[in-house]
Design an enzyme around this catalytic site. Structure first.
Site, PDB file in Angstrom:
ATOM      1  N   GLU A  80       0.820  -1.226   0.000  1.00  0.00           N
ATOM      2  CA  GLU A  80       0.000   0.000   0.000  1.00  0.00           C
ATOM      3  C   GLU A  80       0.850   1.271   0.000  1.00  0.00           C
ATOM      4  O   GLU A  80       0.383   2.329   0.404  1.00  0.00           O
ATOM      5  CB  GLU A  80      -0.961   0.004   1.199  1.00  0.00           C
ATOM      6  CG  GLU A  80      -2.036  -1.057   1.179  1.00  0.00           C
ATOM      7  CD  GLU A  80      -2.958  -1.015  -0.036  1.00  0.00           C
ATOM      8  OE1 GLU A  80      -2.899  -0.031  -0.802  1.00  0.00           O
ATOM      9  OE2 GLU A  80      -3.713  -1.977  -0.223  1.00  0.00           O
ATOM     10  N   HIS A  99      -2.333   2.355   8.379  1.00  0.00           N
ATOM     11  CA  HIS A  99      -3.432   1.609   7.751  1.00  0.00           C
ATOM     12  C   HIS A  99      -3.600   0.296   8.515  1.00  0.00           C
ATOM     13  O   HIS A  99      -2.634  -0.445   8.680  1.00  0.00           O
ATOM     14  CB  HIS A  99      -3.089   1.349   6.277  1.00  0.00           C
ATOM     15  CG  HIS A  99      -3.873   0.233   5.674  1.00  0.00           C
ATOM     16  ND1 HIS A  99      -5.246   0.204   5.689  1.00  0.00           N
ATOM     17  CD2 HIS A  99      -3.481  -0.907   5.041  1.00  0.00           C
ATOM     18  CE1 HIS A  99      -5.656  -0.906   5.096  1.00  0.00           C
ATOM     19  NE2 HIS A  99      -4.601  -1.605   4.702  1.00  0.00           N
ATOM     20  N   HIS A 101      -6.404  -3.178   9.673  1.00  0.00           N
ATOM     21  CA  HIS A 101      -7.580  -3.998   9.361  1.00  0.00           C
ATOM     22  C   HIS A 101      -8.324  -4.273  10.667  1.00  0.00           C
ATOM     23  O   HIS A 101      -8.713  -5.399  10.939  1.00  0.00           O
ATOM     24  CB  HIS A 101      -7.158  -5.325   8.721  1.00  0.00           C
ATOM     25  CG  HIS A 101      -6.460  -5.169   7.405  1.00  0.00           C
ATOM     26  ND1 HIS A 101      -5.956  -6.227   6.695  1.00  0.00           N
ATOM     27  CD2 HIS A 101      -6.184  -4.069   6.661  1.00  0.00           C
ATOM     28  CE1 HIS A 101      -5.390  -5.797   5.577  1.00  0.00           C
ATOM     29  NE2 HIS A 101      -5.505  -4.478   5.536  1.00  0.00           N
ATOM     30  N   HIS A 162     -12.014  -3.795   3.122  1.00  0.00           N
ATOM     31  CA  HIS A 162     -10.575  -3.892   3.320  1.00  0.00           C
ATOM     32  C   HIS A 162     -10.133  -3.404   4.710  1.00  0.00           C
ATOM     33  O   HIS A 162      -9.678  -4.207   5.518  1.00  0.00           O
ATOM     34  CB  HIS A 162      -9.895  -3.096   2.192  1.00  0.00           C
ATOM     35  CG  HIS A 162      -8.408  -3.128   2.210  1.00  0.00           C
ATOM     36  ND1 HIS A 162      -7.637  -2.827   1.116  1.00  0.00           N
ATOM     37  CD2 HIS A 162      -7.534  -3.400   3.203  1.00  0.00           C
ATOM     38  CE1 HIS A 162      -6.355  -2.939   1.439  1.00  0.00           C
ATOM     39  NE2 HIS A 162      -6.274  -3.281   2.694  1.00  0.00           N
TER      40      HIS A 162
END
Ligand SMILES: [Zn+2]
Length: 224
Positions: A80, A99, A101, A162
């Protein structure tokens, strides 16, 4: 060691420490999710792709340029990286990007649902709702662009099916934002089963965000 080199070592260490903390707090599992920090105007330190956070060392942290191309490091940069670089380019004041999850953020991301401003701490830091970006495959430029659109001027966005991405002026702020968004998403999901959360007004959120950006951030760091 030269001053610039010491700065790079410190930034890489901060990326490692934050990644491991996110993993310990169950905001990241396995090697999924990624963390980066700005080194200077045109270079960034990014977690490597597919590397378990438990055994991460500063040497594993990859240095990329403003095109996301690797300059230094033992590993491949995060898949990413395009997303991280796009955020730094859009927000010159961004010092770190996280980032994850995390479970409740992902719950809303799989529903492709925005998180309205329902709780003051998160709303004042994020600057409004956390909107869900349109779906695109992971690691693509399309995903990076969809996220920029969902961010607008704010500091967090969901990525459909995502996860979630947040940025801060420094790593401490990016980490706090990731934790706050996960907490707000959990509160929103819990409140949904009790009749649903009530939203804060746009005007109140704007006032709180302005105060946070101009003053509270400095007070948290003892600068005001
Ligand atoms: Zn991801």
């Amino acid at each position: 060691m030269k001053r610039e080199d010491l700065h790079i070592v410190n930034v890489r260490k901060e990326v490692v420490v934050t990644s491991q903390l996110l993993s310990k707090k169950a905001l990241m599992a396995g090697s999924w999710g990624n963390v980066s920090a700005r080194i200077d105007k045109d270079s960034y330190a990014v977690t490597p792709s597919g590397h378990s956070y438990d055994t991460l060392t500063p040497d594993d942290i990859v240095i990329v340029n403003s095109d996301g191309i690797k300059m230094t490091g033992n590993s491949y940069p995060s898949t990413e990286t395009k997303l991280h670089v796009a955020i730094y380019k859009k927000f010159p004041e961004a010092g770190a990007v996280i980032h994850t999850h995390s479970i409740f953020a992902c719950t809303l991301a799989v529903l492709r649902k925005d998180l309205p401003p329902i709780i003051e701490d998160t709303a004042q830091v994020v600057g409004g709702s956390v909107d869900c970006a349109a779906y695109a495959m992971p690691g693509t430029e399309e995903l990076a662009q969809n996220v920029l659109q969902a961010l607008g001027k704010k500091r967090a966005a969901f990525m459909a099916n995502h996860g979630v991405v947040c940025w801060g002026r420094d790593m401490k702020e990016a980490y706090m934002t990731a934790e706050l968004v996960e907490k707000a998403a959990e509160i929103y999901c819990t409140a949904a089963s009790l009749g649903g959360a009530k939203e804060l007004s746009k005007k109140d959120v704007e006032t709180m965000h302005k105060f946070y950006v101009e003053h509270y951030f400095k007070r948290q760091r003892g600068e005001e």
